[in-house]
Design a protein around this motif. Structure first.
Motif, PDB file in Angstrom:
ATOM      1  N   PRO A  16       0.857  -1.223  -0.030  1.00 38.41           N
ATOM      2  CA  PRO A  16       0.017   0.076   0.126  1.00 38.41           C
ATOM      3  C   PRO A  16       0.783   1.092   0.150  1.00 38.41           C
ATOM      4  CG  PRO A  16       0.023  -1.252   2.114  1.00 38.41           C
ATOM      5  CD  PRO A  16       0.786  -1.991   1.192  1.00 38.41           C
ATOM      6  N   ASN A  17       0.519   2.249  -0.832  1.00 37.33           N
ATOM      7  CA  ASN A  17       1.472   3.525  -1.120  1.00 37.33           C
ATOM      8  C   ASN A  17       0.840   4.540  -0.386  1.00 37.33           C
ATOM      9  OD1 ASN A  17      -0.313   3.777  -2.929  1.00 37.33           O
ATOM     10  ND2 ASN A  17       1.017   4.516  -4.576  1.00 37.33           N
ATOM     11  N   ILE A  18      -0.453   4.379  -0.067  1.00 38.08           N
ATOM     12  CA  ILE A  18      -1.221   5.617   0.673  1.00 38.08           C
ATOM     13  C   ILE A  18      -1.410   5.285   2.119  1.00 38.08           C
ATOM     14  CG2 ILE A  18      -3.538   6.873   0.772  1.00 38.08           C
ATOM     15  CD1 ILE A  18      -1.804   7.623  -1.633  1.00 38.08           C
ATOM     16  N   VAL A  19      -1.034   6.138   3.167  1.00 35.22           N
ATOM     17  CA  VAL A  19      -1.334   5.923   4.353  1.00 35.22           C
ATOM     18  C   VAL A  19      -2.359   7.028   4.705  1.00 35.22           C
ATOM     19  CG1 VAL A  19      -0.209   6.052   6.595  1.00 35.22           C
ATOM     20  CG2 VAL A  19       0.976   4.957   4.637  1.00 35.22           C
ATOM     21  N   TYR A  20      -3.249   6.718   5.473  1.00 35.85           N
ATOM     22  CA  TYR A  20      -4.095   7.740   6.110  1.00 35.85           C
ATOM     23  C   TYR A  20      -3.683   8.180   7.549  1.00 35.85           C
ATOM     24  CZ  TYR A  20      -6.357   6.270   2.086  1.00 35.85           C
ATOM     25  OH  TYR A  20      -6.837   6.041   0.644  1.00 35.85           O
ATOM     26  N   ALA A  21      -4.057   9.371   7.784  1.00 35.22           N
ATOM     27  CA  ALA A  21      -3.676  10.163   9.133  1.00 35.22           C
ATOM     28  C   ALA A  21      -4.973  11.105   9.387  1.00 35.22           C
ATOM     29  CB  ALA A  21      -2.320  10.859   8.924  1.00 35.22           C
ATOM     30  N   LEU A  22      -4.986  11.644  10.441  1.00 39.04           N
ATOM     31  CA  LEU A  22      -5.937  12.398  11.063  1.00 39.04           C
ATOM     32  C   LEU A  22      -5.835  13.735  10.310  1.00 39.04           C
ATOM     33  CD1 LEU A  22      -8.269  11.580  12.954  1.00 39.04           C
ATOM     34  CD2 LEU A  22      -7.091  12.793  14.782  1.00 39.04           C
ATOM     35  N   ALA A  23      -6.815  14.353  10.035  1.00 39.56           N
ATOM     36  CA  ALA A  23      -6.972  15.882   9.621  1.00 39.56           C
ATOM     37  C   ALA A  23      -7.413  16.567  10.678  1.00 39.56           C
ATOM     38  CB  ALA A  23      -7.756  15.964   8.366  1.00 39.56           C
ATOM     39  N   GLN A  24      -7.614  17.955  10.357  1.00 39.30           N
ATOM     40  CA  GLN A  24      -8.156  18.994  11.477  1.00 39.30           C
ATOM     41  C   GLN A  24      -9.543  18.620  11.672  1.00 39.30           C
ATOM     42  OE1 GLN A  24      -6.288  21.610  12.745  1.00 39.30           O
ATOM     43  NE2 GLN A  24      -8.229  21.777  14.145  1.00 39.30           N
TER      44      GLN A  24
END
Length: 144
Positions: free
Chosen positions: A74-82
């Motif tokens: 997987p080349n997309i990692v998800y992180a929290l946004a504002q």
């Protein structure tokens, strides 16, 4: 016509129920891939992808592209946004200032990111394995 207008009501309800859980999981783990999210919340592949896309488009999660040599990794990692941090505060019933997340924390080196994803794989395996045995992970502390 947008995608949710064409989607059956039961499928839309499943995505809506899933989105809050995904945001909280990303907050708790800091970084997750779609595959890790799918292991935490077993759904059909399209439902998971739709929920993650909805959260990114609505500004709750931010996608982080990471370079990979393996074309299947997987080349997309998800992180929290504002907006996701604000949702976490609302769901936990706490002031937004007490949510331990700041935008600059999403900017990390590749080695840290890969390490955190590997640790999250272990955390997910323990969480899911214990759930099958009737147990749960009460607390999880990351290294400082």
């Amino acid at each position: 016509m947008n995608a949710s207008a064409r989607r059956p009501a039961t499928e839309t309800a499943a995505i809506d129920a899933l989105t809050g859980k995904i945001v909280h999981a990303v907050y708790s783990c800091r970084f997750l891939t779609t595959a890790q999210i799918a292991r935490l919340f077993p759904q059909d592949h399209d439902t998971t992808d739709d929920a993650v896309s909805l959260l990114v488009n609505a500004g709750y999660l931010t996608p982080i592209k990471r370079p990979t040599l393996d074309p299947y990794a997987p080349n997309i990692v998800y992180a929290l946004a504002q907006r996701g941090a604000s949702l976490v505060a609302d769901r936990l019933g706490i002031d937004r200032r007490h949510v331990k997340w700041r935008k600059y924390q999403n900017s990390v080196g590749l080695q840290f990111l890969d390490h955190r994803l590997a640790v999250n794989d272990v955390r997910i395996a323990l969480t899911m394995g214990l759930a099958r045995l009737g147990g749960s992970v009460e607390n999880w502390w990351y290294e400082f």
